[in-house]
Design a protein around this motif. Structure first.
Motif, PDB file in Angstrom:
ATOM      1  N   SER A 128       0.698  -1.363  -0.071  1.00 26.84           N
ATOM      2  CA  SER A 128      -0.027  -0.050   0.048  1.00 26.84           C
ATOM      3  C   SER A 128       1.010   0.970  -0.078  1.00 26.84           C
ATOM      4  O   SER A 128       2.063   1.134   0.276  1.00 26.84           O
ATOM      5  CB  SER A 128      -1.013  -0.035   1.355  1.00 26.84           C
ATOM      6  OG  SER A 128      -0.069   0.222   2.359  1.00 26.84           O
ATOM      7  N   GLY A 147       1.085   3.685   2.175  1.00 29.03           N
ATOM      8  CA  GLY A 147       1.742   3.855   3.467  1.00 29.03           C
ATOM      9  C   GLY A 147       3.063   2.962   3.665  1.00 29.03           C
ATOM     10  O   GLY A 147       3.857   3.240   4.072  1.00 29.03           O
ATOM     11  N   GLN A 171       5.723   4.155   1.671  1.00 33.86           N
ATOM     12  CA  GLN A 171       6.507   5.221   2.197  1.00 33.86           C
ATOM     13  C   GLN A 171       7.312   4.922   3.326  1.00 33.86           C
ATOM     14  O   GLN A 171       8.673   5.378   3.427  1.00 33.86           O
ATOM     15  CB  GLN A 171       5.635   6.505   2.493  1.00 33.86           C
ATOM     16  CG  GLN A 171       6.093   7.690   2.956  1.00 33.86           C
ATOM     17  CD  GLN A 171       6.766   8.434   1.472  1.00 33.86           C
ATOM     18  OE1 GLN A 171       7.816   7.743   0.998  1.00 33.86           O
ATOM     19  NE2 GLN A 171       6.394   9.317   1.092  1.00 33.86           N
ATOM     20  N   ARG A 172       7.068   3.751   4.126  1.00 35.47           N
ATOM     21  CA  ARG A 172       7.791   3.225   5.199  1.00 35.47           C
ATOM     22  C   ARG A 172       8.947   2.552   4.444  1.00 35.47           C
ATOM     23  O   ARG A 172       9.923   2.555   4.891  1.00 35.47           O
ATOM     24  CB  ARG A 172       6.944   2.177   5.983  1.00 35.47           C
ATOM     25  CG  ARG A 172       6.053   2.713   6.940  1.00 35.47           C
ATOM     26  CD  ARG A 172       4.861   1.615   7.320  1.00 35.47           C
ATOM     27  NE  ARG A 172       3.956   2.238   7.957  1.00 35.47           N
ATOM     28  CZ  ARG A 172       4.044   2.570   9.436  1.00 35.47           C
ATOM     29  NH1 ARG A 172       4.909   2.264  10.320  1.00 35.47           N
ATOM     30  NH2 ARG A 172       3.006   3.208   9.818  1.00 35.47           N
ATOM     31  N   THR A 197       3.932  13.057   3.202  1.00 33.85           N
ATOM     32  CA  THR A 197       2.657  12.474   3.660  1.00 33.85           C
ATOM     33  C   THR A 197       1.731  13.075   2.504  1.00 33.85           C
ATOM     34  O   THR A 197       0.644  12.486   2.733  1.00 33.85           O
ATOM     35  CB  THR A 197       2.414  12.757   5.124  1.00 33.85           C
ATOM     36  OG1 THR A 197       2.280  14.174   5.166  1.00 33.85           O
ATOM     37  CG2 THR A 197       3.288  12.306   6.033  1.00 33.85           C
ATOM     38  N   LEU A 248      -0.790  10.367   1.339  1.00 34.53           N
ATOM     39  CA  LEU A 248      -1.157   9.469   2.230  1.00 34.53           C
ATOM     40  C   LEU A 248      -2.585   9.704   2.744  1.00 34.53           C
ATOM     41  O   LEU A 248      -2.465  10.882   2.982  1.00 34.53           O
ATOM     42  CB  LEU A 248      -0.175   9.181   2.963  1.00 34.53           C
ATOM     43  CG  LEU A 248       1.192   8.413   2.524  1.00 34.53           C
ATOM     44  CD1 LEU A 248       2.281   8.187   3.504  1.00 34.53           C
ATOM     45  CD2 LEU A 248       1.067   7.225   1.527  1.00 34.53           C
ATOM     46  N   ASP A 249      -2.977   8.696   3.271  1.00 36.74           N
ATOM     47  CA  ASP A 249      -4.592   9.019   4.242  1.00 36.74           C
ATOM     48  C   ASP A 249      -3.879   9.597   5.434  1.00 36.74           C
ATOM     49  O   ASP A 249      -3.000   9.568   5.863  1.00 36.74           O
ATOM     50  CB  ASP A 249      -5.029   7.554   4.424  1.00 36.74           C
ATOM     51  CG  ASP A 249      -5.612   7.088   3.283  1.00 36.74           C
ATOM     52  OD1 ASP A 249      -5.960   7.698   2.400  1.00 36.74           O
ATOM     53  OD2 ASP A 249      -6.041   5.887   3.409  1.00 36.74           O
ATOM     54  N   VAL A 294      -2.707   7.500   8.116  1.00 38.96           N
ATOM     55  CA  VAL A 294      -1.327   7.207   7.826  1.00 38.96           C
ATOM     56  C   VAL A 294      -0.234   8.172   7.858  1.00 38.96           C
ATOM     57  O   VAL A 294       1.040   8.005   8.407  1.00 38.96           O
ATOM     58  CB  VAL A 294      -1.192   6.323   6.199  1.00 38.96           C
ATOM     59  CG1 VAL A 294       0.066   5.937   6.064  1.00 38.96           C
ATOM     60  CG2 VAL A 294      -2.313   5.454   6.132  1.00 38.96           C
ATOM     61  N   GLN A 295      -0.647   9.419   7.611  1.00 38.75           N
ATOM     62  CA  GLN A 295       0.141  10.601   8.019  1.00 38.75           C
ATOM     63  C   GLN A 295       0.656  10.732   9.512  1.00 38.75           C
ATOM     64  O   GLN A 295       2.054  10.940   9.486  1.00 38.75           O
ATOM     65  CB  GLN A 295      -0.551  11.925   7.329  1.00 38.75           C
ATOM     66  CG  GLN A 295      -0.782  12.163   6.134  1.00 38.75           C
ATOM     67  CD  GLN A 295      -1.435  13.560   5.878  1.00 38.75           C
ATOM     68  OE1 GLN A 295      -1.605  14.317   6.631  1.00 38.75           O
ATOM     69  NE2 GLN A 295      -1.813  13.678   4.661  1.00 38.75           N
ATOM     70  N   GLN A 327       1.081   8.427  11.428  1.00 41.01           N
ATOM     71  CA  GLN A 327       2.142   7.203  11.528  1.00 41.01           C
ATOM     72  C   GLN A 327       3.469   7.557  11.098  1.00 41.01           C
ATOM     73  O   GLN A 327       4.447   7.296  11.762  1.00 41.01           O
ATOM     74  CB  GLN A 327       1.512   5.994  11.116  1.00 41.01           C
ATOM     75  CG  GLN A 327       0.256   5.573  11.739  1.00 41.01           C
ATOM     76  CD  GLN A 327      -0.448   4.473  10.883  1.00 41.01           C
ATOM     77  OE1 GLN A 327       0.111   3.896   9.748  1.00 41.01           O
ATOM     78  NE2 GLN A 327      -1.587   3.974  11.439  1.00 41.01           N
ATOM     79  N   ILE A 328       3.311   8.146  10.073  1.00 44.80           N
ATOM     80  CA  ILE A 328       4.465   8.364   9.375  1.00 44.80           C
ATOM     81  C   ILE A 328       5.365   9.503   9.946  1.00 44.80           C
ATOM     82  O   ILE A 328       6.618   9.355  10.547  1.00 44.80           O
ATOM     83  CB  ILE A 328       4.318   9.020   7.941  1.00 44.80           C
ATOM     84  CG1 ILE A 328       3.736   7.862   6.998  1.00 44.80           C
ATOM     85  CG2 ILE A 328       5.709   9.232   7.251  1.00 44.80           C
ATOM     86  CD1 ILE A 328       4.858   6.536   6.711  1.00 44.80           C
TER      87      ILE A 328
END
Lengths: 324, 325
Positions: free
Chosen positions: A157, A159, A162-163, A183, A186-187, A190-191, A193-194
């Protein structure tokens, strides 16, 4: 002691069909180890060009660093050879890009792509590099990293990708980490979290982070200091709290007042009227003058310089003259 | 990539071959001329009784559809018929000649892809450079020039001006009895001009295509990522970019294979290469129906196999296609 990364009077020009345009004009920024510098501004204000200049990735031609210096621990990167820059890129400084969907190579597994970054800068076997890559995937919070390392980007996905990009960027423990709108694609959940992940990684590795964004929320959450850019110049700079709480430049005020607040009963979204002028049409005066409510004759004839005022430096005639 | 996918592709391939057999048969019957007269001509006389006997002998007096049925039945049993002209089984005729044709076509394919892609990659590195311009001009010329003309020009050049390559045949008579290595080198020596002639037109196309494809890929985000991690320019070009840029090249390589075989027909004629192309050319002039159909059958089989291989390699090269059917 000077900062870990110091950008001094950086000037970047691009040859276009309108002739040479100045994409960055006297940009000075600095960031210390363990510190996060936020760089904000609208699209086209020069945020990404600043980041690419540091990485030595300005497409050249047409781009060119026309003046100034970029010092990483004292070493001027604008004078460094391409071989030296290759050795630094990925090792001493790394970058996370805006588009996780397209920033990973579709034909290699994510584990291989991270392992490649490791092997480019460290003398380790391919097996060891792959094991390190798996450990990094684990570190950035990807479940069952053994299996995921053998996946291709299209199987992950946004996210997750990006990880993976973050894992790749921190794989050689860079001293400077540039995150260019990490971010945006991203959702919202998820933003968050990042951003948490970036904070953790900064604590672990002590890296200096340059966070490029147009999201003032991200700045308030992440940044220690912030620089606001407009049309290739830094127009306001200071501690994040100061700039967010007491913005001085009309543009910064506009940016902050554009953040919609829940529960205030506003019906319409606020905006700054007008658009950023094209770089080839910048005149002698302040680039923001056309959109500014405090415009005076001087604003059209003379570029305001960044100078200390109140808590922090700002580049605005109206502020300097005490009109606002 | 599942076995069931492979089986399905193979089944479609066989179906396609059957269609090709039927079409070949009907198309050749549509062409003017009476094979019985040709055969009779070879034998030296042509009165009506003889013609009727020949027709009866070769089954040419039966209705066309009956002939088709008999032919398909024979093909399914592996019998491609008897050549009118050589009076030998067609399978034997082709068996003797298919080796040189495959050698020529594969060499031309490898040369054109390797050299063409290499030129395209180099050109894409500096899209406005001198080499890039040269590749574009060379590609346009290579594409525009007919293959027989290139062949003839090369023959003139190497027969009279620089006599370093043989311009005719596949083997030197005096080396017929030499050891295997010597003979292999001799064949390779003979192969140079025909293979390059055949490769030239496709080489130009691959150069253009890979230049365009590389330029597109080099502008993509993951190339920037590769540079940002400190990859060398060579690694960026040949590892990160080429693997992605090779996808359209693979597609075209598969599609071109059929054209390559028809090009081989001309090249074999020009360089007197003892392959299937010349057999086809001669058989068409002689109205040797079974041989023509046999050659077409094998050529189609090669194209079907090539397309199948292309499809499979495409799946190997692009992980996004794996697991889909």
């Amino acid at each position: 002691m000077s900062a870990l990364l110091q950008i001094e009077d950086l000037r970047v020009t691009f040859n276009t069909r309108y002739g040479p345009v100045t994409a960055l004009d006297s940009v000075s920024l600095s960031v210390n180890a363990g510190e996060t510098l936020g760089v904000v501004g609208e699209s086209g204000c020069g945020k990404s060009i600043t980041a690419l200049s540091v990485m030595g990735l300005i497409p050249s031609p047409p781009g060119k660093i026309a003046g100034g210096a970029i010092r990483l621990a004292g070493e001027d990167l604008t004078q460094a050879s391409e071989a030296r820059m290759r050795a630094l890129r990925g090792a001493e400084m790394a970058m996370i890009f805006q588009e996780p969907m397209t920033s990973l190579n579709p034909v290699f597994t994510v584990g291989d792509q991270i392992a490649e970054a490791i092997m480019l800068h460290q003398k380790v076997s391919a097996d060891q590099a792959f094991r390190d890559a798996v450990a990094l995937l684990d570190r950035v919070g990807i479940p069952s990293p053994d299996r995921r390392a053998r996946d291709y980007p299209h199987q992950l996905s946004g996210g997750m990708r990006q990880r993976v990009m973050i894992a790749m960027a921190v794989s050689c423990r860079p001293r400077v980490l540039i995150a260019d709108e990490p971010t945006t694609a991203l959702d919202v959940t998820v933003q968050a979290q990042i951003f948490d992940l970036l904070n953790e990684i900064q604590r672990d590795f002590g890296a200096a982070i340059i966070l490029i964004t147009h999201d003032m929320g991200a700045i308030s959450e992440m940044a220690d200091r912030v620089a606001v850019m407009y049309a290739g110049r830094v127009i306001e700079q200071g501690r994040a709290d100061d700039v967010l709480d007491l913005p001085q430049h009309p543009y910064t005020r506009g940016l902050i007042s554009c953040i919609p607040a829940l529960g205030k009963g506003e019906d319409t979204l606020r905006e700054i009227p007008g658009v950023v002028p094209p770089l080839h049409m910048l005149g002698a005066g302040c680039a923001f003058a056309d959109r500014c409510a405090h415009r005076a004759p001087r604003c059209d004839s003379e570029k305001p310089l960044l100078q200390a005022h109140g808590h922090h430096p700002v580049a605005c005639h109206a502020v300097a003259e005490g009109r606002i | 990539m599942t076995p069931s996918y492979l089986l399905r592709r193979l089944f479609y391939g066989l179906l396609l071959m059957l269609g090709v057999v039927v079409l070949n048969f009907l198309l050749i019957r549509l062409a003017p001329g009476d094979p019985a007269v040709v055969i009779a001509g070879e034998m030296g006389g042509a009165d009506e009784a003889l013609l009727a006997a020949i027709r009866a002998d070769y089954g040419l007096d039966k209705p066309v559809l009956t002939q088709l049925g008999i032919y398909i039945g024979n093909v399914l049993q592996g019998d491609l018929g008897q050549s009118f002209f050589f009076n030998q089984p067609v399978a034997t005729l082709i068996g003797d000649r298919i080796g040189p044709t495959i050698l020529l076509v594969l060499c031309a394919q490898v040369i054109s892809i390797l050299l063409g892609v290499f030129l395209g990659v180099i050109a894409a590195r500096k899209p406005n450079g001198v080499l890039s311009g040269f590749v574009s001009v060379f590609a346009t010329i290579g594409y525009a020039v007919p293959v027989f003309w290139t062949g003839i020009m090369l023959i003139i050049l190497f027969a009279s001006v620089f006599p370093i390559f043989p311009v005719e045949g596949m083997q030197s008579v005096r080396l017929r009895d030499a050891g295997f290595m010597i003979r292999a080198l001799d064949v390779a020596h003979h192969l140079v001009l025909p293979a390059f002639t055949l490769a030239l037109i496709y080489l130009a196309q691959y150069a253009r295509l890979s230049r365009a494809s590389m330029l597109e890929v080099l502008g993509s985000d993951y190339i920037r990522t590769a540079r940002a991690k400190g990859a060398s320019e060579r690694s960026v070009l040949f590892k990160h970019a080429l693997r992605n840029a090779s996808l359209p090249i693979l597609t075209v390589a598969g599609l071109q294979f059929g054209n390559l075989i028809s090009g081989a027909l001309l090249v074999e004629t020009v360089f007197n290469w003892p392959g299937m192309g010349r057999l086809a050319f001669d058989s068409i002039l002689r109205r040797d129906y079974p041989t023509i159909m046999g050659v077409l059958f094998f050529a189609s089989a090669m194209v079907v196999v090539a397309n199948l291989l292309t499809d499979l390699s495409y799946r190997l090269a692009d992980p996004r296609l794996r697991g889909k059917s």
